[in-house]
Design a protein around this motif. Structure first.
Motif, PDB file in Angstrom:
ATOM      1  N   ILE A 177       0.877  -1.093   0.133  1.00  0.00           N
ATOM      2  CA  ILE A 177       0.007  -0.070   0.267  1.00  0.00           C
ATOM      3  C   ILE A 177       0.784   1.270   0.097  1.00  0.00           C
ATOM      4  CG2 ILE A 177      -1.895   1.172   1.210  1.00  0.00           C
ATOM      5  CD1 ILE A 177      -2.291  -1.516   2.266  1.00  0.00           C
ATOM      6  N   PRO A 178       1.189   1.984  -0.873  1.00  0.00           N
ATOM      7  CA  PRO A 178       1.890   3.220  -1.233  1.00  0.00           C
ATOM      8  C   PRO A 178       1.439   4.447  -0.315  1.00  0.00           C
ATOM      9  CG  PRO A 178       0.846   2.984  -3.362  1.00  0.00           C
ATOM     10  CD  PRO A 178       0.228   1.539  -2.396  1.00  0.00           C
ATOM     11  N   ILE A 226       3.382   0.576   2.974  1.00  0.00           N
ATOM     12  CA  ILE A 226       2.650  -0.509   4.210  1.00  0.00           C
ATOM     13  C   ILE A 226       2.447  -1.660   3.493  1.00  0.00           C
ATOM     14  CG2 ILE A 226       0.934  -0.944   5.730  1.00  0.00           C
ATOM     15  CD1 ILE A 226       0.070   1.946   5.414  1.00  0.00           C
ATOM     16  N   ILE A 227       3.041  -2.771   4.244  1.00  0.00           N
ATOM     17  CA  ILE A 227       3.060  -4.122   3.402  1.00  0.00           C
ATOM     18  C   ILE A 227       2.139  -5.281   4.402  1.00  0.00           C
ATOM     19  CG2 ILE A 227       4.495  -6.169   2.812  1.00  0.00           C
ATOM     20  CD1 ILE A 227       5.114  -3.724   1.198  1.00  0.00           C
ATOM     21  N   PRO A 228       0.946  -5.475   4.138  1.00  0.00           N
ATOM     22  CA  PRO A 228       0.088  -6.118   5.134  1.00  0.00           C
ATOM     23  C   PRO A 228       0.754  -7.545   5.470  1.00  0.00           C
ATOM     24  CG  PRO A 228      -1.250  -5.301   3.375  1.00  0.00           C
ATOM     25  CD  PRO A 228       0.324  -4.960   2.923  1.00  0.00           C
ATOM     26  N   ILE A 229       0.745  -8.035   6.506  1.00  0.00           N
ATOM     27  CA  ILE A 229       1.341  -9.228   6.877  1.00  0.00           C
ATOM     28  C   ILE A 229       0.022 -10.147   7.530  1.00  0.00           C
ATOM     29  CG2 ILE A 229       2.724 -10.610   8.463  1.00  0.00           C
ATOM     30  CD1 ILE A 229       4.382  -7.935   8.818  1.00  0.00           C
ATOM     31  N   PHE A 230       0.214 -11.554   6.718  1.00  0.00           N
ATOM     32  CA  PHE A 230      -1.028 -12.412   6.937  1.00  0.00           C
ATOM     33  C   PHE A 230      -0.219 -13.456   7.691  1.00  0.00           C
ATOM     34  CE2 PHE A 230      -2.475 -10.482   2.869  1.00  0.00           C
ATOM     35  CZ  PHE A 230      -3.374  -9.578   3.316  1.00  0.00           C
ATOM     36  N   GLU A 264       2.076 -20.293  14.820  1.00  0.00           N
ATOM     37  CA  GLU A 264       1.755 -19.502  13.617  1.00  0.00           C
ATOM     38  C   GLU A 264       1.901 -17.870  13.903  1.00  0.00           C
ATOM     39  OE1 GLU A 264      -2.127 -20.231  12.181  1.00  0.00           O
ATOM     40  OE2 GLU A 264      -2.957 -20.156  14.149  1.00  0.00           O
ATOM     41  N   LEU A 265       2.241 -17.211  12.790  1.00  0.00           N
ATOM     42  CA  LEU A 265       1.930 -15.929  12.650  1.00  0.00           C
ATOM     43  C   LEU A 265       0.450 -15.739  12.544  1.00  0.00           C
ATOM     44  CD1 LEU A 265       5.001 -14.696  10.159  1.00  0.00           C
ATOM     45  CD2 LEU A 265       4.953 -15.007  12.740  1.00  0.00           C
ATOM     46  N   LEU A 266       0.111 -14.485  13.335  1.00  0.00           N
ATOM     47  CA  LEU A 266      -1.225 -14.142  13.341  1.00  0.00           C
ATOM     48  C   LEU A 266      -1.212 -12.998  12.092  1.00  0.00           C
ATOM     49  CD1 LEU A 266      -2.049 -13.958  16.953  1.00  0.00           C
ATOM     50  CD2 LEU A 266      -2.579 -15.871  15.461  1.00  0.00           C
ATOM     51  N   GLY A 267      -2.498 -13.009  11.588  1.00  0.00           N
ATOM     52  CA  GLY A 267      -2.669 -11.961  10.609  1.00  0.00           C
ATOM     53  C   GLY A 267      -3.118 -10.696  11.173  1.00  0.00           C
ATOM     54  N   ASN A 268      -3.589  -9.520  10.252  1.00  0.00           N
ATOM     55  CA  ASN A 268      -3.766  -8.316  10.741  1.00  0.00           C
ATOM     56  C   ASN A 268      -2.778  -7.484  11.118  1.00  0.00           C
ATOM     57  OD1 ASN A 268      -6.529  -8.580   9.841  1.00  0.00           O
ATOM     58  ND2 ASN A 268      -6.998  -9.696  11.831  1.00  0.00           N
ATOM     59  N   ALA A 269      -1.548  -7.453  10.612  1.00  0.00           N
ATOM     60  CA  ALA A 269      -0.419  -6.826  10.914  1.00  0.00           C
ATOM     61  C   ALA A 269       0.234  -6.385   9.785  1.00  0.00           C
ATOM     62  CB  ALA A 269       0.624  -7.931  11.436  1.00  0.00           C
ATOM     63  N   ALA A 270       1.458  -5.511   9.973  1.00  0.00           N
ATOM     64  CA  ALA A 270       1.904  -4.913   8.695  1.00  0.00           C
ATOM     65  C   ALA A 270       3.390  -4.589   9.001  1.00  0.00           C
ATOM     66  CB  ALA A 270       1.070  -3.333   8.568  1.00  0.00           C
ATOM     67  N   ASP A 271       4.284  -4.189   7.800  1.00  0.00           N
ATOM     68  CA  ASP A 271       5.515  -3.725   7.893  1.00  0.00           C
ATOM     69  C   ASP A 271       5.385  -2.497   7.438  1.00  0.00           C
ATOM     70  OD1 ASP A 271       8.337  -3.341   7.712  1.00  0.00           O
ATOM     71  OD2 ASP A 271       8.488  -4.815   6.283  1.00  0.00           O
ATOM     72  N   TRP A 272       5.809  -1.320   8.125  1.00  0.00           N
ATOM     73  CA  TRP A 272       5.698   0.130   7.765  1.00  0.00           C
ATOM     74  C   TRP A 272       7.236   0.307   7.054  1.00  0.00           C
ATOM     75  CZ3 TRP A 272       1.507   2.928   8.207  1.00  0.00           C
ATOM     76  CH2 TRP A 272       0.213   2.399   9.008  1.00  0.00           C
ATOM     77  N   GLN A 273       7.283   0.009   5.658  1.00  0.00           N
ATOM     78  CA  GLN A 273       8.734   0.423   5.109  1.00  0.00           C
ATOM     79  C   GLN A 273       8.922   1.930   4.841  1.00  0.00           C
ATOM     80  OE1 GLN A 273       8.797  -2.593   2.303  1.00  0.00           O
ATOM     81  NE2 GLN A 273       9.144  -4.120   3.516  1.00  0.00           N
ATOM     82  N   LEU A 274      10.426   2.093   4.936  1.00  0.00           N
ATOM     83  CA  LEU A 274      10.931   3.270   4.203  1.00  0.00           C
ATOM     84  C   LEU A 274      11.955   2.871   3.492  1.00  0.00           C
ATOM     85  CD1 LEU A 274      11.289   6.464   4.146  1.00  0.00           C
ATOM     86  CD2 LEU A 274      12.858   5.855   5.991  1.00  0.00           C
ATOM     87  N   THR A 275      11.859   3.431   2.160  1.00  0.00           N
ATOM     88  CA  THR A 275      12.970   3.109   1.204  1.00  0.00           C
ATOM     89  C   THR A 275      13.594   4.349   1.125  1.00  0.00           C
ATOM     90  OG1 THR A 275      11.981   1.412   0.121  1.00  0.00           O
ATOM     91  CG2 THR A 275      13.798   2.496  -1.037  1.00  0.00           C
TER      92      THR A 275
END
Length: 152
Positions: free
Chosen positions: A20-21, A32-36, A48-59
């Protein structure tokens, strides 16, 4: 002098959503990269990893991607553990271009290292609150693999 050693804890695999740009900001390009969900398997912990998470990335302008992911895992015995995983991913421009295009790239061709921090409830997994961890990762088009070690 004491030389730290590493103890393997687990491998995790997670499904990722489409980025998500956010766009260009003064410090670089954010998204934002959604993590499932995905499996967690290792000698020290399973679940197990739980969903409804995210990686807030900066390039950044120098081409380095700064990861800042917050997610959780549920262990095979039902304990929920929060994880904040921050780190860096970079490599030669041609390798990173292939990775961003969704091609399968050997993780040895780029640098992807993070420092996971755990918040576990008091009890069986309290040891996660009392150590430093390092992680190596591999990024795929819509997935991720993480290998986590405890520094001893």
């Amino acid at each position: 002098m004491i030389k730290p050693e590493l103890e393997f804890v687990y491998e995790a695999g997670g499904d990722l959503g489409e980025p998500i740009p956010i766009g260009e900001t003064p410090d670089g390009t954010r998204r934002i990269i959604p993590i499932f969900s995905g499996p967690v398997e290792g000698p020290k912990i399973k679940g197990e990893l739980l969903g409804n998470a995210a990686d807030w990335q900066l390039t950044r302008h120098d081409g380095v991607t700064v990861a800042d992911a917050i997610y959780a895992m549920r262990t095979d015995d039902g304990v929920v553990i929060q994880i904040r995983n921050r780190g860096l991913r970079h490599g030669p421009p041609e390798v990173m271009k292939r990775l961003m295009a969704g091609e399968e790239v050997d993780p040895a061709e780029y640098y992807f290292r993070t420092i996971p921090e755990f918040i576990a409830p008091v009890g069986k997994y309290d040891w996660l609150n009392k150590s430093v961890f390092v992680c190596a990762g591999a990024r795929y088009k819509l997935g991720i693999k993480l290998w986590v070690w405890r520094v001893i």
